[in-house]
Scaffold this motif. Structure first.
Motif: not given
Length: 217
Positions: A144-145, A148, A153, A157, A166, A169-170, A172-173
């Motif tokens: 997914f990077r 980003r 994207y 999000l 959602r 993703q936050r 994981w980031h």
């Protein structure tokens, strides 16, 4: 490696048969005595961690894995808080309440803190051919990077009606920025050489940290 079976796990000894295969975080008062983790999985994702989870649970060791976050999305903000605190002052007993083992992300990057909190735990380090591991993570968990930086994207999000996606993703980031396992965050800037070097360094670090009698690789 994929862990095919665990034949015995009892009181300070782990014997495994394996084969190759293609909420708020409170302040911790110290290592747990009676409860807490008995087994710490220190291997990165895409090294057979889900197979290890299944094997441990068949032996009666409830195992915390990334899958638990989707089963209970309320755990995701907890890991964002752990990440922001850099793993310090965390009540790990509360985080792993109901579990006696862990493997995969988001726990694996905090191996040092976990082993300090549970110094008597056994450590299982799942490994894999580094080049094959790199190709696997590039095609799956970090793909997914590639998208980003896209405005679409980012907008998606923010507007995503699915809370779980959602929030994941936050989390994981933030986790990947704080505890990186690749040589660059941006997908297009990653290199196999640099990322494989980090993988090998992690493997060596775990081996040098854990006493041989407590470690299974």
């Amino acid at each position: 490696f994929c862990w095919a079976s665990i034949t015995h796990l009892n009181k300070g000894s782990i014997v495994m048969a394996h084969k190759k295969d293609s909420s708020s975080v409170a302040t911790s008062a110290g290592p747990a005595a009676e409860k807490g983790l008995k087994i710490i999985g220190a291997g990165y994702g895409r090294t057979g961690t889900f197979s290890l989870k299944n094997a441990l649970e068949q032996l009666g060791y409830p195992c915390y894995h990334m899958a638990e976050l989707f089963a209970n999305p309320a755990r995701m903000p907890v890991w964002r808080e752990i990440t922001r605190k850099n793993g310090k002052g965390v009540d790990w007993d509360a985080v792993f309440d109901g579990f006696t083992a862990t493997t995969d992300w988001p726990a694996a990057p905090f191996f040092d803190e976990l082993f300090q909190a549970y110094p008597d735990a056994k450590v299982v380090l799942t490994v894999r051919d580094p080049s094959k591991w790199y190709q696997s993570i590039r095609q799956t968990v970090i793909s997914f990077r590639k998208h980003r930086k896209s405005p679409i994207y980012r907008l998606g999000l923010r507007l995503c009606p699915i809370f779980v996606l959602r929030e994941f993703q936050r989390m994981w980031h933030e986790l990947q920025l704080a505890r990186p396992f690749t040589d660059a965050f941006d997908f297009d800037e990653m290199t196999e050489e640099g990322t494989v070097a980090m993988f090998n360094q992690w493997t060596q670090h775990v081996k040098e940290t854990v006493p041989p009698q407590q470690l299974l690789v």
